[in-house]
Design a protein around this motif. Structure first.
Motif, mmCIF file in Angstrom:
data_model
loop_
_atom_site.group_PDB
_atom_site.id
_atom_site.type_symbol
_atom_site.label_atom_id
_atom_site.label_comp_id
_atom_site.label_asym_id
_atom_site.label_seq_id
_atom_site.Cartn_x
_atom_site.Cartn_y
_atom_site.Cartn_z
ATOM 1 N N THR A 125 0.852 -1.186 0.000
ATOM 2 C CA THR A 125 0.000 0.000 0.000
ATOM 3 C C THR A 125 0.889 1.238 0.000
ATOM 4 O OG1 THR A 125 -0.139 0.043 2.411
ATOM 5 C CG2 THR A 125 -1.853 -1.164 1.233
ATOM 6 N N THR A 126 0.395 2.290 -0.649
ATOM 7 C CA THR A 126 1.164 3.516 -0.806
ATOM 8 C C THR A 126 0.568 4.613 0.064
ATOM 9 O OG1 THR A 126 1.792 2.963 -3.066
ATOM 10 C CG2 THR A 126 1.898 5.275 -2.445
ATOM 11 N N GLU A 127 1.363 5.145 0.972
ATOM 12 C CA GLU A 127 0.912 6.220 1.843
ATOM 13 C C GLU A 127 2.111 6.850 2.536
ATOM 14 O OE1 GLU A 127 -1.889 4.165 4.262
ATOM 15 O OE2 GLU A 127 -0.559 2.455 4.461
ATOM 16 N N ASP A 128 2.052 8.160 2.714
ATOM 17 C CA ASP A 128 3.145 8.874 3.361
ATOM 18 C C ASP A 128 2.919 9.051 4.865
ATOM 19 O OD1 ASP A 128 4.727 9.228 1.090
ATOM 20 O OD2 ASP A 128 3.612 10.995 0.468
ATOM 21 N N ARG A 129 1.737 8.704 5.357
ATOM 22 C CA ARG A 129 1.459 8.875 6.785
ATOM 23 C C ARG A 129 2.185 7.802 7.604
ATOM 24 N NH1 ARG A 129 -2.316 5.271 8.940
ATOM 25 N NH2 ARG A 129 -3.231 3.866 7.383
ATOM 26 N N ALA A 130 2.322 8.065 8.896
ATOM 27 C CA ALA A 130 2.935 7.101 9.801
ATOM 28 C C ALA A 130 1.891 6.074 10.219
ATOM 29 C CB ALA A 130 3.502 7.811 11.029
ATOM 30 N N VAL A 131 1.956 4.878 9.663
ATOM 31 C CA VAL A 131 0.967 3.846 9.968
ATOM 32 C C VAL A 131 1.308 3.178 11.296
ATOM 33 C CG1 VAL A 131 0.566 3.406 7.521
ATOM 34 C CG2 VAL A 131 2.231 2.015 8.751
ATOM 35 N N ASP A 132 0.291 2.586 11.920
ATOM 36 C CA ASP A 132 0.476 1.774 13.123
ATOM 37 C C ASP A 132 0.648 0.328 12.658
ATOM 38 O OD1 ASP A 132 0.009 0.092 15.401
ATOM 39 O OD2 ASP A 132 -0.871 1.815 16.417
ATOM 40 N N MET A 133 1.864 -0.182 12.747
ATOM 41 C CA MET A 133 2.166 -1.493 12.176
ATOM 42 C C MET A 133 1.378 -2.610 12.834
ATOM 43 S SD MET A 133 6.211 -1.519 11.285
ATOM 44 C CE MET A 133 5.943 -3.072 10.422
ATOM 45 N N VAL A 134 1.205 -2.537 14.151
ATOM 46 C CA VAL A 134 0.507 -3.603 14.861
ATOM 47 C C VAL A 134 -0.988 -3.519 14.602
ATOM 48 C CG1 VAL A 134 0.002 -4.582 17.120
ATOM 49 C CG2 VAL A 134 2.309 -3.751 16.613
ATOM 50 N N GLU A 135 -1.554 -2.337 14.789
ATOM 51 C CA GLU A 135 -2.994 -2.164 14.622
ATOM 52 C C GLU A 135 -3.431 -2.460 13.186
ATOM 53 O OE1 GLU A 135 -5.361 -1.598 16.706
ATOM 54 O OE2 GLU A 135 -4.233 -1.168 18.537
ATOM 55 N N GLU A 136 -2.602 -2.077 12.205
ATOM 56 C CA GLU A 136 -2.978 -2.226 10.805
ATOM 57 C C GLU A 136 -2.359 -3.454 10.147
ATOM 58 O OE1 GLU A 136 -3.036 1.641 8.661
ATOM 59 O OE2 GLU A 136 -2.419 2.482 10.583
ATOM 60 N N ALA A 137 -1.699 -4.284 10.955
ATOM 61 C CA ALA A 137 -1.184 -5.591 10.518
ATOM 62 C C ALA A 137 -0.199 -5.493 9.365
ATOM 63 C CB ALA A 137 -2.343 -6.516 10.146
ATOM 64 N N TYR A 138 0.754 -4.559 9.464
ATOM 65 C CA TYR A 138 1.830 -4.492 8.474
ATOM 66 C C TYR A 138 3.025 -5.285 8.971
ATOM 67 C CZ TYR A 138 -0.448 -0.868 5.691
ATOM 68 O OH TYR A 138 -1.313 -0.190 4.886
ATOM 69 N N ASP A 139 3.718 -5.944 8.044
ATOM 70 C CA ASP A 139 4.940 -6.674 8.383
ATOM 71 C C ASP A 139 6.171 -5.780 8.270
ATOM 72 O OD1 ASP A 139 3.876 -9.538 8.601
ATOM 73 O OD2 ASP A 139 3.141 -8.954 6.636
ATOM 74 N N LEU A 140 6.155 -4.882 7.287
ATOM 75 C CA LEU A 140 7.263 -3.964 7.048
ATOM 76 C C LEU A 140 6.710 -2.602 6.659
ATOM 77 C CD1 LEU A 140 9.695 -6.095 4.818
ATOM 78 C CD2 LEU A 140 10.161 -5.334 7.153
ATOM 79 N N VAL A 141 7.432 -1.545 7.004
ATOM 80 C CA VAL A 141 7.119 -0.223 6.472
ATOM 81 C C VAL A 141 8.406 0.394 5.942
ATOM 82 C CG1 VAL A 141 5.124 0.193 7.956
ATOM 83 C CG2 VAL A 141 7.381 0.963 8.696
ATOM 84 N N ILE A 142 8.287 1.157 4.882
ATOM 85 C CA ILE A 142 9.396 1.927 4.336
ATOM 86 C C ILE A 142 9.056 3.397 4.545
ATOM 87 C CG2 ILE A 142 10.651 2.551 2.233
ATOM 88 C CD1 ILE A 142 10.085 -0.317 1.233
ATOM 89 N N ARG A 143 9.965 4.150 5.166
ATOM 90 C CA ARG A 143 9.693 5.533 5.488
ATOM 91 C C ARG A 143 10.924 6.409 5.232
ATOM 92 N NH1 ARG A 143 5.551 4.519 4.549
ATOM 93 N NH2 ARG A 143 3.630 4.485 5.745
ATOM 94 N N VAL A 144 10.652 7.684 4.931
ATOM 95 C CA VAL A 144 11.712 8.663 4.708
ATOM 96 C C VAL A 144 11.940 9.422 6.008
ATOM 97 C CG1 VAL A 144 12.432 10.679 3.399
ATOM 98 C CG2 VAL A 144 11.064 8.898 2.287
ATOM 99 N N ASN A 145 13.173 9.382 6.513
ATOM 100 C CA ASN A 145 13.552 10.096 7.742
ATOM 101 C C ASN A 145 12.494 9.939 8.846
ATOM 102 O OD1 ASN A 145 15.720 10.969 6.243
ATOM 103 N ND2 ASN A 145 14.981 13.042 5.957
#
Length: 297
Positions: A125-145
């Motif tokens: 999924t594509t998004e620039d916001r800071a997702v909640d990995m646990v609540e939203e069940a993400y395994d990995l996130v890629i973020r800029v700074n």
């Protein structure tokens, strides 16, 4: 808590109904209904809103589903890995990535990964916001700074830098008057950018004339000669080499660092480890030139 009842609850929640869950799993509807009812009774909570053709999770049911789905998947995959004697990546891998990286590189990276690991169901999924990995069940996130977060661990896998570029037809003003600029997001009436060149640092007065929401849109507008812009060098390196854009200097400020992050308390699954290795192979040195190879000319 009964893990079998919890697994059946997740099955029903994922398929949004007992009948659909029964057809997908081959389990009897009566068994699934009984298991869910037993779980609700043990928790003294209503997990589903009954009525209509599809079941709807209550607020408590959604919270339970979001927090336990990934854990049950990890447990299932660990059991499979142990029983098979191997660590073949398999199962669902959910990744959140920022807009520009997704637009330029993620499609090709994801396709290569899918071809190498056919048993992994990759979801990006594509998004620039800071997702909640646990609540939203993400395994990995890629973020800029990203901001520091004690619950996450990871590493920098790419670095980039901002440069000020413009069409050859647009030139810096000799008298210091503001030049037209294309900016991303909200524009001020006037701005001053500090750029570094071979001769040192110098201020550049600009007057935003065009505000766009995407850096790809900004690049395309600058190519048309509308004005100057701040852009990652990886995004414009092909234009600079071809002479369709001119480099006015590097923008003063922090570097652009792309991080890949995952929850610190979660053991790395085979699918997560495989994608981390995939990034290491794709970007061995983490330079802007390596990212530029993915940018469509």
């Amino acid at each position: 808590m009964d893990l079998l009842a919890l697994a059946d609850f997740n099955l029903v929640a994922r398929h949004e109904g007992v009948g659909r869950a029964a057809r997908a799993s081959g389990r009897p509807k009566a068994t699934l209904s009984r298991r869910v009812a037993e779980l609700e009774a043990s928790l003294n909570l209503r997990l589903f809103e009954r009525g209509g053709r599809a079941l709807k999770l209550t607020e408590e049911g959604r919270a339970l589903f979001e927090r336990t789905a990934a854990l049950l998947t990890d447990l299932e995959e660990t059991t499979l890995a142990i029983s098979s004697g191997g660590t073949i990546p398999r199962g669902r891998l959910r990744i959140s990535a920022p807009l520009l990286f997704s637009q330029t590189a993620m499609g090709k990276l994801a396709a290569d990964f899918a071809l190498m690991h056919p048993e992994v169901r990759l979801e990006v999924t594509t998004e620039d916001r800071a997702v909640d990995m646990v609540e939203e069940a993400y395994d990995l996130v890629i973020r800029v700074n990203p901001d520091r977060d004690e619950s996450l661990v990871g590493r920098v896998f790419l670095r980039d830098r901002l440069v000020v570029v413009a069409s050859p037809d647009v030139r810096p003003s000799a008298d210091g008057s503001p030049i037209p600029a294309v900016v991303r997001g909200k524009a001020e009436m006037s701005e001053t950018w500090t750029v570094s060149t071979a001769t040192g640092k110098s201020p550049l007065a600009v007057r935003p004339c065009l505000s766009l929401s995407s850096l790809l849109m900004v690049r395309d507008a600058v190519r048309m000669g509308v004005g100057a812009a701040q852009l990652p060098i990886s995004l414009v390196s092909h234009d600079l080499a071809a002479g369709t854009l001119v480099d006015w200097g590097e923008l003063e400020g922090p570097e652009i660092a792309l991080w890949v992050l995952y929850p610190s308390r979660r053991l790395l699954s085979a699918r997560v480890s495989a994608f981390l290795d995939h990034l290491r192979v794709a970007f061995p040195n983490g330079t802007p030139d390596e990212l530029a190879r993915y940018v469509v000319r």
